[in-house]
Design a protein around this motif. Structure first.
Motif, PDB file in Angstrom:
ATOM      1  N   PHE A   4      67.707-105.419  -6.108  1.00  0.00           N
ATOM      2  CA  PHE A   4      68.883-106.061  -5.549  1.00  0.00           C
ATOM      3  C   PHE A   4      69.320-107.220  -6.444  1.00  0.00           C
ATOM      4  O   PHE A   4      70.498-107.350  -6.784  1.00  0.00           O
ATOM      5  N   MET A   5      68.371-108.055  -6.849  1.00  0.00           N
ATOM      6  CA  MET A   5      68.673-109.212  -7.696  1.00  0.00           C
ATOM      7  C   MET A   5      69.204-108.771  -9.061  1.00  0.00           C
ATOM      8  O   MET A   5      70.122-109.376  -9.598  1.00  0.00           O
ATOM      9  N   ASN A  39      70.835-105.972  -9.752  1.00  0.00           N
ATOM     10  CA  ASN A  39      72.195-105.469  -9.579  1.00  0.00           C
ATOM     11  C   ASN A  39      73.178-106.600  -9.311  1.00  0.00           C
ATOM     12  O   ASN A  39      74.299-106.586  -9.822  1.00  0.00           O
ATOM     13  N   GLN A  40      72.768-107.578  -8.517  1.00  0.00           N
ATOM     14  CA  GLN A  40      73.671-108.701  -8.271  1.00  0.00           C
ATOM     15  C   GLN A  40      73.895-109.494  -9.566  1.00  0.00           C
ATOM     16  O   GLN A  40      74.998-109.966  -9.824  1.00  0.00           O
ATOM     17  N   SER A  41      72.882-109.599 -10.398  1.00  0.00           N
ATOM     18  CA  SER A  41      73.031-110.277 -11.692  1.00  0.00           C
ATOM     19  C   SER A  41      74.029-109.539 -12.581  1.00  0.00           C
ATOM     20  O   SER A  41      74.814-110.167 -13.299  1.00  0.00           O
ATOM     21  N   ILE A  42      73.984-108.223 -12.551  1.00  0.00           N
ATOM     22  CA  ILE A  42      74.943-107.422 -13.323  1.00  0.00           C
ATOM     23  C   ILE A  42      76.357-107.708 -12.830  1.00  0.00           C
ATOM     24  O   ILE A  42      77.286-107.889 -13.630  1.00  0.00           O
ATOM     25  N   ILE A  43      76.531-107.779 -11.519  1.00  0.00           N
ATOM     26  CA  ILE A  43      77.855-108.061 -10.959  1.00  0.00           C
ATOM     27  C   ILE A  43      78.317-109.445 -11.388  1.00  0.00           C
ATOM     28  O   ILE A  43      79.463-109.625 -11.829  1.00  0.00           O
ATOM     29  N   GLU A 103      71.547 -96.102 -16.729  1.00  0.00           N
ATOM     30  CA  GLU A 103      71.102 -96.060 -15.320  1.00  0.00           C
ATOM     31  C   GLU A 103      70.928 -97.466 -14.741  1.00  0.00           C
ATOM     32  O   GLU A 103      70.970 -97.643 -13.519  1.00  0.00           O
ATOM     33  N   CYS A 104      70.777 -98.448 -15.601  1.00  0.00           N
ATOM     34  CA  CYS A 104      70.640 -99.833 -15.124  1.00  0.00           C
ATOM     35  C   CYS A 104      71.942-100.345 -14.500  1.00  0.00           C
ATOM     36  O   CYS A 104      71.930-101.267 -13.705  1.00  0.00           O
ATOM     37  N   PHE A 105      73.045 -99.728 -14.864  1.00  0.00           N
ATOM     38  CA  PHE A 105      74.341-100.221 -14.413  1.00  0.00           C
ATOM     39  C   PHE A 105      74.968 -99.349 -13.327  1.00  0.00           C
ATOM     40  O   PHE A 105      76.020 -99.669 -12.811  1.00  0.00           O
ATOM     41  N   THR A 106      74.329 -98.259 -13.014  1.00  0.00           N
ATOM     42  CA  THR A 106      74.864 -97.374 -11.971  1.00  0.00           C
ATOM     43  C   THR A 106      73.801 -97.069 -10.934  1.00  0.00           C
ATOM     44  O   THR A 106      73.719 -95.961 -10.418  1.00  0.00           O
ATOM     45  N   GLN A 107      72.979 -98.053 -10.665  1.00  0.00           N
ATOM     46  CA  GLN A 107      71.902 -97.881  -9.680  1.00  0.00           C
ATOM     47  C   GLN A 107      72.489 -97.496  -8.330  1.00  0.00           C
ATOM     48  O   GLN A 107      73.471 -98.064  -7.901  1.00  0.00           O
ATOM     49  N   SER A 108      71.888 -96.546  -7.672  1.00  0.00           N
ATOM     50  CA  SER A 108      72.387 -96.140  -6.357  1.00  0.00           C
ATOM     51  C   SER A 108      71.984 -97.161  -5.312  1.00  0.00           C
ATOM     52  O   SER A 108      71.057 -97.945  -5.497  1.00  0.00           O
ATOM     53  N   LEU A 147      77.815-104.280  -2.155  1.00  0.00           N
ATOM     54  CA  LEU A 147      77.208-105.375  -2.902  1.00  0.00           C
ATOM     55  C   LEU A 147      78.271-106.136  -3.700  1.00  0.00           C
ATOM     56  O   LEU A 147      78.241-107.361  -3.779  1.00  0.00           O
ATOM     57  N   TRP A 148      79.227-105.422  -4.272  1.00  0.00           N
ATOM     58  CA  TRP A 148      80.333-106.071  -4.977  1.00  0.00           C
ATOM     59  C   TRP A 148      81.126-106.951  -4.008  1.00  0.00           C
ATOM     60  O   TRP A 148      81.414-108.104  -4.311  1.00  0.00           O
ATOM     61  N   ARG A 149      81.481-106.386  -2.854  1.00  0.00           N
ATOM     62  CA  ARG A 149      82.260-107.147  -1.875  1.00  0.00           C
ATOM     63  C   ARG A 149      81.472-108.367  -1.400  1.00  0.00           C
ATOM     64  O   ARG A 149      82.015-109.462  -1.286  1.00  0.00           O
ATOM     65  N   GLN A 150      80.192-108.196  -1.139  1.00  0.00           N
ATOM     66  CA  GLN A 150      79.349-109.306  -0.693  1.00  0.00           C
ATOM     67  C   GLN A 150      79.325-110.423  -1.736  1.00  0.00           C
ATOM     68  O   GLN A 150      79.426-111.603  -1.401  1.00  0.00           O
ATOM     69  N   THR A 151      79.206-110.047  -2.997  1.00  0.00           N
ATOM     70  CA  THR A 151      79.176-111.030  -4.078  1.00  0.00           C
ATOM     71  C   THR A 151      80.496-111.791  -4.157  1.00  0.00           C
ATOM     72  O   THR A 151      80.514-113.012  -4.330  1.00  0.00           O
ATOM     73  N   LEU A 152      81.600-111.075  -4.008  1.00  0.00           N
ATOM     74  CA  LEU A 152      82.905-111.739  -4.013  1.00  0.00           C
ATOM     75  C   LEU A 152      83.051-112.663  -2.807  1.00  0.00           C
ATOM     76  O   LEU A 152      83.534-113.795  -2.936  1.00  0.00           O
ATOM     77  N   ASP A 153      82.627-112.175  -1.645  1.00  0.00           N
ATOM     78  CA  ASP A 153      82.746-112.968  -0.416  1.00  0.00           C
ATOM     79  C   ASP A 153      81.915-114.250  -0.463  1.00  0.00           C
ATOM     80  O   ASP A 153      82.243-115.231   0.201  1.00  0.00           O
ATOM     81  N   GLU A 154      80.844-114.252  -1.242  1.00  0.00           N
ATOM     82  CA  GLU A 154      79.979-115.433  -1.354  1.00  0.00           C
ATOM     83  C   GLU A 154      80.614-116.551  -2.167  1.00  0.00           C
ATOM     84  O   GLU A 154      80.056-117.641  -2.266  1.00  0.00           O
TER      85      GLU A 154
END
Length: 170
Positions: A86-87, A89-93, A71-76, A139-146
């Motif tokens: 948020f932090m 999940n972004q760390s996982i990404i 569940e840590c990796f598929t948080q809604s 969140l994935w797209r945001q991380t890539l865009d950063e």
């Protein structure tokens, strides 16, 4: 009358027969060069094995974390309301992207086999599908865009393609 006749001494000319000492020296140099080349190839093989080993350990640690806390990796997306979630999940990404970037760099430098690099494609597809189900594609797209300096990366191009495909499938 020796004025018109010059005596040439051929004993020191370039075309003299090489001595046994010179042949032995040349043979030693050639053997040394061969040995250095062999050592370089062996060092390169060792570096490839170590790179693959480290990447496989990264994947193993990653998989163990997923097994122990799926569940840590598929948080809604709704669970991302708190800053800490948020932090996390972004760390996982970032963790996934860093492992995949390492595999790309290792592959580009000849330190990783194509078979091992192809693990990235499988994992990326799984992660993006899970992100779609969880609603965290943004969140994935945001991380890539950063990180626009990575745009030439195969990893980033593939992730953008997967995200675009997942978005368009809705």
């Amino acid at each position: 009358h020796l004025e018109g006749h010059i005596m040439i001494d051929h004993t020191n000319s370039v075309i003299k027969t090489p001595s046994l000492f010179e042949i032995a020296g040349l043979t030693t140099v050639l053997i040394s060069l061969f040995f250095v080349g062999y050592e370089l190839r062996q060092a390169n093989k060792i570096a490839r094995v170590e790179t693959e080993w480290q990447l496989m350990n990264t994947y193993a640690a990653w998989d163990e974390a997923i097994i122990s806390c799926p569940e840590c990796f598929t948080q809604s997306a709704s669970a991302l309301s708190s800053t800490s979630e948020f932090m996390r999940n972004q760390s996982i990404i970032y963790r996934a992207i860093n492992a995949w970037q390492a595999s790309e760099i290792g592959y580009d430098e000849g330190l990783l086999s194509q078979r091992t690099f192809n693990l990235f494609y499988r994992d990326a597809s799984i992660f993006i599908n899970q992100a779609k189900e969880a609603g965290t594609l943004a969140l994935w797209r945001q991380t890539l865009d950063e990180n626009p300096d990575w745009i030439d990366s195969i990893v980033f191009q593939h992730l953008y393609d997967l995200i675009d495909d997942a978005d368009s499938a809705d």
